[in-house]
Design an enzyme around this catalytic site. Sequence first.
Site, short mmCIF file in Angstrom:
data_model
loop_
_atom_site.label_atom_id
_atom_site.label_comp_id
_atom_site.label_asym_id
_atom_site.label_seq_id
_atom_site.Cartn_x
_atom_site.Cartn_y
_atom_site.Cartn_z
N GLU A 166 -2.33 0.79 -9.64
CA GLU A 166 -3.65 1.34 -9.32
C GLU A 166 -3.64 2.86 -9.28
O GLU A 166 -4.69 3.49 -9.40
CB GLU A 166 -4.16 0.78 -8.00
CG GLU A 166 -3.42 1.29 -6.77
CD GLU A 166 -3.98 0.72 -5.48
OE1 GLU A 166 -4.67 1.46 -4.77
OE2 GLU A 166 -3.73 -0.47 -5.20
N HIS A 169 0.82 -1.22 0.00
CA HIS A 169 0.00 0.00 0.00
C HIS A 169 0.85 1.27 0.00
O HIS A 169 0.40 2.34 0.43
CB HIS A 169 -0.94 -0.01 1.22
CG HIS A 169 -2.29 0.57 0.94
ND1 HIS A 169 -2.69 1.80 1.40
CD2 HIS A 169 -3.34 0.07 0.25
CE1 HIS A 169 -3.94 2.03 1.02
NE2 HIS A 169 -4.35 1.00 0.32
N HIS A 190 -7.24 -3.49 -10.75
CA HIS A 190 -7.60 -3.03 -9.41
C HIS A 190 -9.08 -2.69 -9.40
O HIS A 190 -9.57 -2.01 -10.29
CB HIS A 190 -6.76 -1.79 -9.09
CG HIS A 190 -7.01 -1.17 -7.77
ND1 HIS A 190 -7.73 0.01 -7.63
CD2 HIS A 190 -6.65 -1.54 -6.51
CE1 HIS A 190 -7.78 0.34 -6.35
NE2 HIS A 190 -7.14 -0.58 -5.66
#
Length: 382
Positions: free
Chosen positions: A235, A185, A285
Amino acid sequence: MIITNIRTYRVNPRWLFLAIDTDEGITGWGEPVLEGRAKTAEVAVEELKPLLIGQNPLNINYLWQRMYTSSFYRGGPILMSALSGIDQALWDIKGKFLGQPVYELLGGLGRQKVKTYSWVGGDDPADEIIQIERQRETGQDSFKLNGCGKLKFLESYKGIDQVIKRIGDIRTHFGNQIDFALDFHGRVSLPMAKVLLKELEVFRPLFVEEPVLPEFYDHYCDLSNQTSIPLAAGERAHSKFEFRKILSSGGLSIIQPDLSHAGGITECLKIASMADSFNVGLAPHCPLGPIALASCFALDFVSPNTVIQEFALNIHYNKGVELLDYVLNKEDFVLEDGYMKPFRKPGLGVEINEEFLIEKAKSVVDWYPPSWYQDDGSVAEW
């Protein structure tokens, strides 16, 4: 046929739906949302309206270029998300007009089913084993979870051990009965990414997503050379031009364009083909709603390099409302052993419960990403 109106609906949990109406009674649906910036994306859609009203919705390439090039300032997450949802809706209209699923208009099926994975664990990882057990009851056997919670630029020995133990417990509990990917992330610095990737190899994750922040994509190649774990990212890239830079830098095994952020079906088809020329797999995504998901599947079914598809049913963001609550044809979204079969209805194959959608839009609560802080009070990556 001409476009007569464009309607938007902000709804929980954090979505923006869009409807394009035509003079022939055909309505197309899309999701032009950017998570945490739904209001801003909605305004961007409103600003694109004059370029679309009165136009023939079947001329998708022309309208795409008109929306993209008409602004001196182009690209970026907001403008591309607005354009993406409109593009999805235009493909939906075209499929309905011709009586064919969108994947047929893109050349037809390249496979009979698409493998999916589900999210577990939430933003700050917890209770993954329990959540995985629950998801397995639906036939799902592949998952993704955050590799870590908040992490310092140089994390302590104890902090690293906590991450390794948590992932190790999952693998010990399930053995080879499940597969899982890990999402860093963008929370992990380059020096800590090197440490974690080395320590996590033994658990054989499907891939590690965003091993470092996307701004540092030029580090993907170095990291890939130091690990056997496939790396994935994309993403937060919003056009084929950004993906060209990422792919040319090397290091990625999988790209993850978001069809609600990276130009919709039209642009992501080009991105997928570009990735294929680099021998890089495709795993779109999609922690969003049913229209975005259906758009992903349309791309998945025609792309030779499709690997797996994110499926956001029961995801932690969906509090108070679920992905299929806005859908009438729920039966078409049923997984079989973790696979999705092609939708057979024309267009994107999603029948929206418009009455329910309009009612929910009256009481929307805006969603924003949480703010995280390090122990010293500095801002942490969420």
